[in-house]
Design a protein around this motif. Structure first.
Motif, short mmCIF file in Angstrom:
data_model
loop_
_atom_site.label_atom_id
_atom_site.label_comp_id
_atom_site.label_asym_id
_atom_site.label_seq_id
_atom_site.Cartn_x
_atom_site.Cartn_y
_atom_site.Cartn_z
N THR A 1 0.83 -1.21 0.00
CA THR A 1 0.00 0.00 0.00
C THR A 1 0.86 1.24 0.00
OG1 THR A 1 -0.11 -0.08 2.40
CG2 THR A 1 -1.90 -1.14 1.20
N GLY A 2 2.08 1.12 -0.44
CA GLY A 2 3.00 2.25 -0.42
C GLY A 2 2.56 3.36 -1.34
N PRO B 1 -8.17 5.41 -7.33
CA PRO B 1 -7.41 4.15 -7.49
C PRO B 1 -7.14 3.48 -6.14
CG PRO B 1 -6.01 6.07 -7.88
CD PRO B 1 -7.40 6.58 -7.81
N VAL B 2 -7.29 2.17 -6.13
CA VAL B 2 -7.05 1.40 -4.91
C VAL B 2 -5.55 1.38 -4.61
CG1 VAL B 2 -7.28 -0.89 -3.84
CG2 VAL B 2 -9.05 -0.02 -5.39
N GLY B 3 -5.21 1.51 -3.35
CA GLY B 3 -3.81 1.47 -2.94
C GLY B 3 -3.12 2.81 -3.03
N ARG B 4 -3.78 3.83 -3.48
CA ARG B 4 -3.21 5.18 -3.58
C ARG B 4 -3.55 5.96 -2.32
NH1 ARG B 4 -2.65 8.38 -8.41
NH2 ARG B 4 -1.23 10.10 -7.93
N ALA C 1 -13.52 4.97 3.98
CA ALA C 1 -12.15 5.03 4.47
C ALA C 1 -11.67 3.68 4.96
CB ALA C 1 -12.04 6.06 5.59
N ALA C 2 -12.56 2.95 5.65
CA ALA C 2 -12.18 1.64 6.16
C ALA C 2 -11.90 0.68 5.01
CB ALA C 2 -13.30 1.10 7.05
N ARG C 3 -12.71 0.73 3.96
CA ARG C 3 -12.49 -0.15 2.82
C ARG C 3 -11.21 0.24 2.06
NH1 ARG C 3 -17.92 0.57 1.31
NH2 ARG C 3 -17.16 1.73 -0.52
N HIS C 4 -10.99 1.54 1.90
CA HIS C 4 -9.85 2.01 1.12
C HIS C 4 -8.53 1.72 1.84
CE1 HIS C 4 -8.13 4.49 -2.11
NE2 HIS C 4 -7.26 4.91 -1.20
N THR D 1 -3.14 5.04 4.69
CA THR D 1 -3.35 5.47 3.31
C THR D 1 -4.43 6.53 3.22
OG1 THR D 1 -4.88 3.63 3.01
CG2 THR D 1 -2.60 3.30 2.30
N VAL D 2 -5.15 6.80 4.29
CA VAL D 2 -6.18 7.84 4.30
C VAL D 2 -5.89 8.79 5.43
CG1 VAL D 2 -8.64 8.35 4.47
CG2 VAL D 2 -7.90 6.24 3.37
N SER D 3 -5.79 10.07 5.15
CA SER D 3 -5.59 11.09 6.18
C SER D 3 -6.71 12.12 6.10
CB SER D 3 -4.22 11.76 6.00
OG SER D 3 -4.12 12.35 4.71
#
Length: 511
Positions: A429-430, A463-466, A490-493, A500-502
């Motif tokens: 998830t970088g 995009p997933v993982g971004r 947010a939980a799913r992403h 990965t979410v701020s």
């Protein structure tokens, strides 16, 4: 009282002008409502002698109104003429309660487009109904039926099966009322409805025209006290709905009229709660006498102001002249052809259709024009009360939609090359430079459930993982549905790595 005496030179002639305007309207509205002509005069008398003395508005005049004609006619057909008084009595008591609870000012919160749509619908139904009446035909009961049978009615006109003399008299009345304002000032000193009625009655008597006329049974004979059968009608759901419709529509029309009259003069402003109470007292008395419901009416009120009235004395005196006329000269009413009253009401109905406001809305606010049009159509095709409720619901929905604008801006956040802003690349998830850097989503406006589909579509397209930086400092409102949806997304992403979410500010802060 001293103020009224000081202005008697202005108030006395103004009262005569209002009286002359009121006579044909009181009679015509009663006949169109399916009630004896005298009951319309009784309502006008109560509006002058009783409501005219009460506090509220100083210059507006009360009496039977064209805006209630359709509703009264429906009530008479459904419950019978004997129940009308009880319905009006109950509506009056409800108005008094609303006035004492100080709800008068809230009537000013209704959408103006709904009001215009209501009046337009009433005007159209009034016009359609009177077209059948002046043609000697029985009008269909529903607004839709009146429209569907118009081709057959027009065929009767051209084949001569309609009452030709009455039809021509009604058409001539409308034409006279249209051209009257363009005549010399000396001629216009006589109110147009009175001139039309006088000319038609004179022509009928002079040429012996065979046309239906107003039936007159005497003022006292028209008084009908409430009966047990009348109270039984109110006990049902249909009766209570009619009472509520009487009270709300009469109150709204009266207070809208008060607002319009206040703009016509520089005297004391209307106290809306007291005016609502005064209207309730008037309708309570009208109900006890079996008369028509009353409202404050803009036509007579405008005539009162334009004639130079200064105090309440003018509207009280107009009620006195109506009483003397109905008591001493009732036979005069029997000379009036019904066709000319139909013409007067067709003209009055046309004036209820807001062509200029509709044109202004077309140029600037077509959403409001849609509310007006839908309300008009609903009033014509359903009932007055249901049509207004549909219009109010649409206006509320439109307002909610407009106030829930949500702007979603998606940009690339600025980052330092090579360092990234996310987690270790090994986790999958970088968000380092190779991942293209984080995305910044900025929300502004109002995030309500109405915009939830658009918000979720925008977020789920990321995009997933971004890595995502969500900035919602620009939101003026975040409701529970949107907040819950954001947390779920947010939980799913983030999945296994919430970094990965701020959020800016933290989403846990209450709004």
């Amino acid at each position: 009282m001293r103020g009224a005496l000081a202005h008697w030179r202005q108030d006395l002639p103004a009262s005569l002008v209002v009286f002359l305007v009121a006579v044909p309207l009181c009679v015509g509205i009663a006949v169109a409502s399916g009630a004896p002509a005298e009951r319309g005069l009784v309502t006008g008398i109560v509006g002058g002698l009783v409501v005219g003395l009460l506090p509220g508005s100083s210059l507006q005049v009360s009496g039977p109104a064209a805006g209630l004609t359709v509703l009264v006619f429906d009530a008479v057909q459904r419950f019978g003429l004997g129940s009308l008084g009880v319905l009006v009595l109950a509506a009056g008591l409800l108005q008094i309660a609303m006035g004492l609870l100080r709800t008068g000012r809230w009537f000013r919160a209704i959408s103006l487009s709904v009001v215009h749509g209501m009046l337009a619908g009433i005007g159209l139904i009034l016009i359609l109904g009177q077209l059948y009446a002046v043609s000697g035909r029985t009008a269909p009961g529903s607004g839709g039926g009146k429209i569907l049978h118009l081709p057959a009615l027009a065929a009767d006109w051209f084949t001569g099966r309609a009452a030709t003399t009455a039809l021509l008299m009604g058409a001539a009345t409308v034409a006279l009322l249209v051209v009257w304002p363009k005549l010399p000032a000396a001629v216009r000193a006589v109110p147009a409805p009175l001139a039309a009625v006088a000319l038609a009655a004179g022509a009928t008597a002079l040429f012996g025209l065979d046309v239906p006329r107003v039936r007159v049974d005497g003022l006292l004979g028209a008084v009908a006290l409430p009966t047990a059968d009348g109270f039984a009608a109110v006990a049902g759901a249909a009766g209570l709905g009619t009472v509520l419709a009487f009270a709300l529509i009469a109150s709204a029309e009266s207070l809208f009229s008060a607002a319009a009259v206040d703009r016509m003069h520089h005297g004391p402003r209307t106290d809306y709660d007291r005016e609502l109470t005064a209207q309730g007292i008037g309708n309570t008395l009208c109900g006890l006498l079996g008369a028509l419901p009353m409202t404050a009416v803009i036509v007579r009120s405008a005539a009162n102001v334009q004639a130079g009235a200064r105090t309440k004395a003018s509207r009280v005196l107009h009620g006195l002249w109506l009483l003397l006329f109905a008591a001493l000269l009732p036979a005069v009413l029997g000379l009036i052809p019904l066709a000319v009253l139909g013409g007067v009401l067709i003209h009055a109905g046309a004036k209820l259709i807001p062509l200029r406001p509709a044109a202004a809305l077309w140029r600037g606010q077509r959403g409001e024009l849609l509310v007006l049009a839908v309300t008009t159509g609903a009033v014509v095709l359903t009932t007055l009360f249901e049509g207004v409720l549909i219009g109010v619901a649409l206006a509320v929905a439109r307002s909610a939609w407009q106030t829930s604008h949500l702007h979603i801006d998606l940009t690339e956040a600025e980052t330092d090359a090579g360092t990234g802003t996310g987690t270790d690349a090994g986790t999958g998830t970088g968000t380092g430079a190779g991942a293209g850097g984080p995305l910044k989503v900025r929300l502004s406006g109002n995030a309500t459930f109405l915009r939830l589909p658009r918000l979720l579509d925008a977020l789920e397209s990321l995009p997933v993982g971004r890595a995502v930086e969500l900035d919602w400092t620009g939101l003026r409102h975040l409701d529970h549905a949107c907040r819950t949806a954001l947390l779920t997304w947010a939980a799913r992403h983030a999945a296994d790595d919430p970094a990965t979410v701020s959020w800016e500010p933290p989403l846990t802060v209450a709004t």
